[in-house]
Design a protein around this motif. Structure first.
Motif, PDB file in Angstrom:
ATOM      1  N   GLU A 156      53.067  43.761  53.810  1.00  0.00           N
ATOM      2  CA  GLU A 156      52.132  44.427  54.708  1.00  0.00           C
ATOM      3  C   GLU A 156      52.415  44.035  56.162  1.00  0.00           C
ATOM      4  O   GLU A 156      53.016  42.980  56.423  1.00  0.00           O
ATOM      5  CB  GLU A 156      50.698  44.080  54.329  1.00  0.00           C
ATOM      6  CG  GLU A 156      50.415  42.600  54.399  1.00  0.00           C
ATOM      7  CD  GLU A 156      49.103  42.236  53.702  1.00  0.00           C
ATOM      8  OE1 GLU A 156      48.772  41.047  53.718  1.00  0.00           O
ATOM      9  OE2 GLU A 156      48.444  43.137  53.172  1.00  0.00           O
TER      10      GLU A 156
ATOM     11  N   GLN B 141      49.130  48.529  55.196  1.00  0.00           N
ATOM     12  CA  GLN B 141      50.089  48.623  54.094  1.00  0.00           C
ATOM     13  C   GLN B 141      51.218  49.570  54.489  1.00  0.00           C
ATOM     14  O   GLN B 141      50.954  50.635  55.037  1.00  0.00           O
ATOM     15  CB  GLN B 141      49.399  49.177  52.845  1.00  0.00           C
ATOM     16  CG  GLN B 141      48.391  48.232  52.230  1.00  0.00           C
ATOM     17  CD  GLN B 141      49.051  47.020  51.595  1.00  0.00           C
ATOM     18  OE1 GLN B 141      50.247  47.041  51.309  1.00  0.00           O
ATOM     19  NE2 GLN B 141      48.275  45.971  51.389  1.00  0.00           N
TER      20      GLN B 141
ATOM     21  N   GLU C 281      44.225  48.315  55.942  1.00  0.00           N
ATOM     22  CA  GLU C 281      43.567  47.561  54.882  1.00  0.00           C
ATOM     23  C   GLU C 281      42.286  46.891  55.352  1.00  0.00           C
ATOM     24  O   GLU C 281      41.253  46.964  54.726  1.00  0.00           O
ATOM     25  CB  GLU C 281      44.551  46.522  54.364  1.00  0.00           C
ATOM     26  CG  GLU C 281      44.040  45.732  53.204  1.00  0.00           C
ATOM     27  CD  GLU C 281      44.993  44.611  52.883  1.00  0.00           C
ATOM     28  OE1 GLU C 281      44.533  43.483  52.706  1.00  0.00           O
ATOM     29  OE2 GLU C 281      46.203  44.861  52.835  1.00  0.00           O
TER      30      GLU C 281
ATOM     31  N   LYS D 226      45.427  44.515  59.056  1.00  0.00           N
ATOM     32  CA  LYS D 226      46.605  44.595  58.186  1.00  0.00           C
ATOM     33  C   LYS D 226      46.807  46.054  57.795  1.00  0.00           C
ATOM     34  O   LYS D 226      45.847  46.782  57.551  1.00  0.00           O
ATOM     35  CB  LYS D 226      46.406  43.757  56.919  1.00  0.00           C
ATOM     36  CG  LYS D 226      46.446  42.268  57.171  1.00  0.00           C
ATOM     37  CD  LYS D 226      46.282  41.507  55.875  1.00  0.00           C
ATOM     38  CE  LYS D 226      46.181  40.008  56.166  1.00  0.00           C
ATOM     39  NZ  LYS D 226      45.894  39.251  54.942  1.00  0.00           N
TER      40      LYS D 226
END
Ligand SMILES: [Zn+2]
Length: 255
Positions: free
Chosen positions: A121, A108, A90, A106
């Motif tokens: 996440e 997902q 992300e 991050k």
């Protein structure tokens, strides 16, 4: 160390071994990366360390034995690369700490085809040298020891991708268009094939049906009668109603 994240404190309660391992990883930084916010990080592509495919192979194969050399020859078919390709990475921010480059990202999780909604996440951090050499890493999917997982490797491939673009083009706009940056809305795009559409349902088609005329009704009932069947409607629609009434009288008279 100034302060520990809630994650690190939780680790201390659930796994002493995991907490010691985590503490060892971050002692060179003298800070817990999970205490950083977006405001502490640089999300510009210029900030990222030049992580090469060789750096990733060294880290995944030689340092951690996460994959074999043979598997890495087809690294694009492995799960971490698929995650990167699918856009699961992300955002990745960078911070220079004590001469190290700290990457915080991050990832997902893949969309589960269930009614339980999306999994939370995964938070990843990676410590590298300035030249791209990877020192260690951590992910919130880890409950015990370990320095690599699919999410860490996915972030590494995202960074390597940008490194390659930086080396092959001088147009920084082209690179930025492919670099994961923070999303403002909190809604993350996912490929359509990975979306959870819920239980399959036939589309409801609404068709305006005109009421039948008396002639159409009689014609239909006659066809039903000719096939040797009866319909409850015949008891109220003429001439069927009279026919049934007469038939009943005859039957009663015979009895
Ligand atoms: Zn992970």
């Amino acid at each position: 160390m100034d302060k520990l994240s809630d994650y690190a404190k939780g680790l201390a309660k659930t796994s002493l071994e995991g907490a010691i391992s985590y503490s060892d990883k971050i002692k060179g930084l003298n800070l817990d990366p999970y205490t950083l916010t977006d405001a502490d990080l640089d999300f510009e592509v210029e900030a990222i360390p030049p992580i090469s495919n060789m750096d990733i192979v060294i880290y995944l194969v030689l340092t951690n034995s996460y994959y074999t050399e043979k598997q890495m020859k087809a690294y694009k078919s492995l799960t971490p690369y698929k995650y990167f390709e699918a856009g699961f990475v992300e955002k990745v921010g960078v911070k220079q700490v004590n001469g190290y480059m700290l990457l915080v990202g991050k990832v997902q999780p893949p969309v589960q085809h269930s009614m339980h909604g999306r999994e939370p996440e995964l938070h990843v951090w990676i410590i590298t040298e300035r030249d791209g050499g990877i020192c260690t890493a951590h992910c919130t999917c880890m409950t015990k020891l370990g320095e690599v997982c699919n999410h860490i490797a996915a972030v590494l491939y995202a960074v390597e991708h940008v490194t390659n673009l930086k080396n092959s083009t001088s147009c920084i706009t082209d690179i930025k268009s492919t670099w994961p940056v923070p999303f403002q809305s909190g809604l993350q795009p996912v490929p359509i094939r990975l979306m959870d559409w819920g239980p399959k349902k036939s589309p409801s088609i609404k068709v305006d049906v005109k009421p039948m005329t008396n002639d159409e009704m009689c014609s239909l009932l006659r066809k039903i009668q000719d096939c040797g069947y009866e319909s409850a409607l015949m008891r109220i629609v003429e001439p069927f109603a009279s026919e049934i009434a007469n038939s009943s009288k005859k039957t009663n008279n015979l009895q």
